[in-house]
Design an enzyme around this catalytic site. Sequence first.
Site, short mmCIF file in Angstrom:
data_model
loop_
_atom_site.label_atom_id
_atom_site.label_comp_id
_atom_site.label_asym_id
_atom_site.label_seq_id
_atom_site.Cartn_x
_atom_site.Cartn_y
_atom_site.Cartn_z
N GLU A 104 -14.64 24.08 -119.28
CA GLU A 104 -14.30 24.51 -120.64
C GLU A 104 -15.45 24.27 -121.61
O GLU A 104 -16.25 23.37 -121.41
CB GLU A 104 -13.12 23.68 -121.16
CG GLU A 104 -11.93 23.69 -120.25
CD GLU A 104 -10.88 22.67 -120.67
OE1 GLU A 104 -9.95 22.47 -119.89
OE2 GLU A 104 -10.99 22.08 -121.75
N CYS A 125 -19.10 22.45 -127.84
CA CYS A 125 -18.85 21.30 -126.97
C CYS A 125 -18.91 21.79 -125.53
O CYS A 125 -18.16 22.69 -125.16
CB CYS A 125 -17.47 20.73 -127.30
SG CYS A 125 -16.96 19.41 -126.19
N CYS A 132 -13.94 14.98 -113.13
CA CYS A 132 -14.64 13.77 -113.55
C CYS A 132 -14.21 12.62 -112.65
O CYS A 132 -13.05 12.55 -112.23
CB CYS A 132 -14.32 13.44 -115.01
SG CYS A 132 -15.26 12.03 -115.63
N CYS A 136 -10.65 7.90 -116.89
CA CYS A 136 -10.17 7.30 -118.14
C CYS A 136 -8.70 7.70 -118.30
O CYS A 136 -8.32 8.84 -118.05
CB CYS A 136 -10.99 7.80 -119.33
SG CYS A 136 -12.72 7.34 -119.22
N CYS A 139 -7.43 10.86 -120.39
CA CYS A 139 -8.20 12.09 -120.32
C CYS A 139 -7.68 13.03 -119.24
O CYS A 139 -7.44 12.63 -118.09
CB CYS A 139 -9.66 11.74 -120.04
SG CYS A 139 -10.72 13.19 -119.98
N CYS A 362 -10.60 17.17 -124.15
CA CYS A 362 -11.27 17.28 -122.88
C CYS A 362 -10.37 17.62 -121.69
O CYS A 362 -9.49 16.87 -121.34
CB CYS A 362 -11.90 15.92 -122.66
SG CYS A 362 -13.15 15.90 -121.47
#
Length: 382
Positions: A104, A125, A132, A136, A139, A362
Site C-alpha cells: 500500500e 507514505c 512485516c 507489533c 499493526c 499501516c
Amino acid sequence: MAGRSANEAGVPSRDRDARSLTLPELQSTLATWSEPPFRATQIMEWLHRRRVTGWEAMTNLPRPLRQRLANRFTLRCLEPRVVQGSADTTRKFLWRLPDGAFVESVLIPANPALYGEASDRVTLCVSTQVGCAYGCRFCASGLGGWKRNLEPFEIVEQVLAAERWHAAQPAAGTATRLVTNLVIMGMGEPLANYDRLLRALRILNADWGGRIGARRITLSTCGLVPQIRRLATEPEQFGLAISLHGATDPVRERIMPVNRKYPLAQLIPACEAYIAGKGRIITLEYILIAGVNDGPDQAPPLADIARRLRAKINLIPYNRVDGLPWERPEPARQERFLAALEQRGARATLRREKGHDIDAACGQLRLRTGLETADEPSGNPS
Ligand code: SAH
C-alpha cells in the site's frame, strides 16, 4: 542477499529493472555499448520525470538502442487495484506487484485542495516490504507475517505510479512533480530492508531522478538499533521517526516484541547518535491505546525521553484493526495524556489523522480486502 551477485553495472542480478539503476550505473552500461553519456540523462528524464512505462515511448532515442535497453532491463509497473478516496482528499492505493503480492501507499495533501487550488505539500507514505516480521501488536501489516523485501524499483514505482494515476485524473494540473515529501511508514520495517531502501531513496533524491530533497524524506522504524547507528553515518539528511508506543520497557515490550532485542537503554543512545550525526530533530510516534499505554504511568517517562532527545512527540489515536483487540481511548483521555506531556515540558501534538475513514493505518487496506493472500510471491527472502 540478492545484491551480492552483481552484473557488470553493479545491479543485483535478480533485479534488472531500470528504475533500480543509478545514473552512473546506466552510464557505464551505455559506455560498454559505445553510446554517448547524454543518452543516460535522456533515459533518466523519461523514467523519472515523464514516468513512461515502456521503452518505445522514448522517442528521442534511436530505435536499436531502445531495443537493446528492452533486452537488458525491465520496466515493470505497479498496478493500482484499489484506490480509496477520503473526505479530506487523502488517497490510499493498493498496488499489485509484478509477482502478484500487494502493498500500500497513502497520498496525503498537507492542506486539503480547494476548488482550483493545489495543495502546497503532498506527502506519499510508501511501503518497503511485503508483510512485516516484527509483529507489533497494534499493526495490521505483521498479521500475515513477513513475505519479502521490496526491490528498489518497487519503492520508486510507488511514487511514479501514484503520480501517473494523479496525472490521469480530470482535475490534474501540469506540474511535473506531484509528491513533494516522502514518509517511509507504510507496510514493512524500512531498516530491515536497508540496502534496497537506501538505493531507492538515493534514486528518488537525485537530481537526475526524483529530485525529492533528503530533508523531505522521513524514515520510520520500530527501533532497529544497529541500522539507526548506520543511518547516522550516511551522508544524506533523512528525517527519522521512532515508533516508540511505550515509555518503559515492560509497557513497550507488551506492544512491540522488538523491544526485547533492543530495549530502551539501547534505543535511546542510538537516537542520540543519529541526532549528533545529523543535527536533525527526530519524531517519536506514540499510538494511544486504551488501558495499555495511555495512563499516568507513561506520560512522565515519555516526556523525559522526549526532552532528553529534544524530540517531538506525535500522539496518534489507535486505529482499530480487525482481528486485534485494542481500542483508542476516549478523546478526553487523549487530551489528558497530551496535557501531562506538556506540563512536563515536552513538545507534543495529538494527531487528528487524515485518512481515518479509509483504513489508512499501516497494512489495513490489504488486510480488509483480503488480497494479501491472493498469489504466492516468488521473491527471494534475504
Ligand atoms: N515499521 C515501521 C513503519 C511502519 S508502522 C515502524 O515501525 O515505524 C509506522 C506507523 O504507522 C506507526 O508508528 C504508527 O504511527 C502507524 N500505525 C500503524 N498501525 C496503526 C494503527 N493500528 N493505528 C494507528 N497508527 C498505526
